[in-house]
Scaffold this active site. Structure first.
Site, PDB file in Angstrom:
ATOM      1  N   GLN A 279       2.379   8.760   5.856  1.00  0.00           N
ATOM      2  CA  GLN A 279       1.450   9.109   6.640  1.00  0.00           C
ATOM      3  C   GLN A 279       0.455  10.390   6.732  1.00  0.00           C
ATOM      4  O   GLN A 279       0.655  11.726   6.325  1.00  0.00           O
ATOM      5  CB  GLN A 279       2.426   8.986   7.811  1.00  0.00           C
ATOM      6  CG  GLN A 279       1.241   9.446   8.971  1.00  0.00           C
ATOM      7  CD  GLN A 279       0.418   8.097   9.448  1.00  0.00           C
ATOM      8  OE1 GLN A 279       1.415   6.584   8.931  1.00  0.00           O
ATOM      9  NE2 GLN A 279       0.005   7.590   9.916  1.00  0.00           N
TER      10      GLN A 279
ATOM     11  N   LYS B   8       4.102   1.154  13.235  1.00  0.00           N
ATOM     12  CA  LYS B   8       4.253   0.472  11.877  1.00  0.00           C
ATOM     13  C   LYS B   8       6.252  -0.769  11.858  1.00  0.00           C
ATOM     14  O   LYS B   8       6.392  -1.037  11.236  1.00  0.00           O
ATOM     15  CB  LYS B   8       4.302   1.211  11.377  1.00  0.00           C
ATOM     16  CG  LYS B   8       2.963   1.503  10.446  1.00  0.00           C
ATOM     17  CD  LYS B   8       2.559   2.634   9.433  1.00  0.00           C
ATOM     18  CE  LYS B   8       0.973   3.055   9.781  1.00  0.00           C
ATOM     19  NZ  LYS B   8       0.831   4.118   8.962  1.00  0.00           N
TER      20      LYS B   8
ATOM     21  N   ASP C 133      -0.668   1.340   1.028  1.00  0.00           N
ATOM     22  CA  ASP C 133      -1.772   1.887   1.719  1.00  0.00           C
ATOM     23  C   ASP C 133      -3.075   1.163   0.768  1.00  0.00           C
ATOM     24  O   ASP C 133      -4.005   1.016   2.106  1.00  0.00           O
ATOM     25  CB  ASP C 133      -1.837   3.420   2.192  1.00  0.00           C
ATOM     26  CG  ASP C 133      -1.238   3.589   3.252  1.00  0.00           C
ATOM     27  OD1 ASP C 133      -1.472   2.746   4.431  1.00  0.00           O
ATOM     28  OD2 ASP C 133      -0.632   4.762   3.899  1.00  0.00           O
TER      29      ASP C 133
END
Ligand code: GUN
Length: 283
Positions: A97, A53, A120
């Protein structure tokens, strides 16, 4: 091989290059998009995802700011970090995460991220917007799957799409995106009795179960578009999808590989969600 390969790595690169141009325009207006990533503990797979990422952000000209938090951190400490990031002007997107250490409540932490920075798309307001078809931030993996279908010009409206997997991150939002595009959608899971009888009806088959090689040749309708979201580490150390690629590629019309399929495109979508969030903050 009869199937057309949908090359996620190449498509992601193209997307990142487009995003780089958007970032340049935002920078001319004094805004550099920023993504804050939070990793609690030291899960090796999560560390690789975070690295990928950060790399994609750098390629697009997006700032990524990583926060390593020890596995022993309390929920209060992680919540305080999220609150601090919610209030930081240079941060336009925040991801915590997953998976998290067991003593932390993933749901509470995900919901603590400000809705406008929830790149997200896990915040219930964003998920609710998806149900309604209203503007909001859409989860990256199902967006990646849709972008890959569109890139390959796979017809969606009026087709039967089968989603195997019912997670909030992939299965459920993928079903909603397909419904919004006029597909007839069936959602099943790895324990659905006679799963093959259902998947064989699919013109579009999206698989996100985390079970290596669950989908075999006999479970796929000839000519179907097969999107493999799974990434499984085999005992040999090799990566494998949820689809038995070597056999399914001979019956499918389109197929995504693992690695190099949905994974890189998901990362590109995260960068896009961050750039979009920065653009909204600048208006
Ligand atoms: N872990 C596996 N996939 C994801 C994802 O899309 N977002 C976050 N935050 N964690 C993940």
């Amino acid at each position: 091989m009869t199937a057309q390969l949908i090359d996620g790595a190449a498509l992601a690169l193209e997307k990142i290059n487009q995003l780089k141009q958007s970032v340049t325009k935002l920078q001319a207006r004094g805004v550099t998009p920023g993504l804050a990533t939070v990793l609690v503990g030291d899960d090796p797979a999560s560390r690789i995802y975070i690295r990928n990422k950060a790399r994609a952000c750098a390629q697009a000209g997006v700032n990524s700011i990583h926060h390593d938090v020890p596995a022993s951190a309390t929920e209060r400490e992680v919540l305080d970090l999220v609150t601090r990031l919610n209030n930081e002007r240079a941060v336009h997107g925040i991801i915590v995460q997953l998976p998290l250490p067991r003593h932390l409540d993933a749901q509470r932490l995900s919901q603590a991220i400000a809705v406008e920075k929830d790149v997200d798309g896990f915040n219930w307001l964003n998920l609710g917007a998806l149900v309604e078809g209203a503007p909001g931030i859409t989860p990256c993996t199902p967006r990646a799957a849709m972008a890959m279908l569109d890139h390959a010009h796979v017809p969606i409206e009026g087709r039967h799409a089968v989603v195997v997997g019912r997670s909030t991150i992939v299965g459920k939002p993928a079903a909603l995106l397909l419904i919004a595009r006029g597909a007839t959608v069936t959602v099943c899971n790895s324990r659905t009795p006679d799963l093959g009888a259902v998947t064989r009806q699919a013109d579009i088959l999206i698989v996100a179960t985390g079970k290596a090689h669950l989908i075999t040749r006999g479970m796929v309708k000839p000519g179907a578009a097969v999107i493999d979201v799974g990434i499984n580490r085999l005992a040999s150390g090799k990566l494998a999808g949820d689809v038995a690629f070597d056999e399914v590629k001979d019956v499918a019309g389109w197929i995504t590989p693992v690695p190099g399929g949905v994974g890189p495109m998901t990362v590109a979508m995260l960068v896009e969600n961050t750039v979009d969030a920065a653009a909204r903050s600048a208006t």
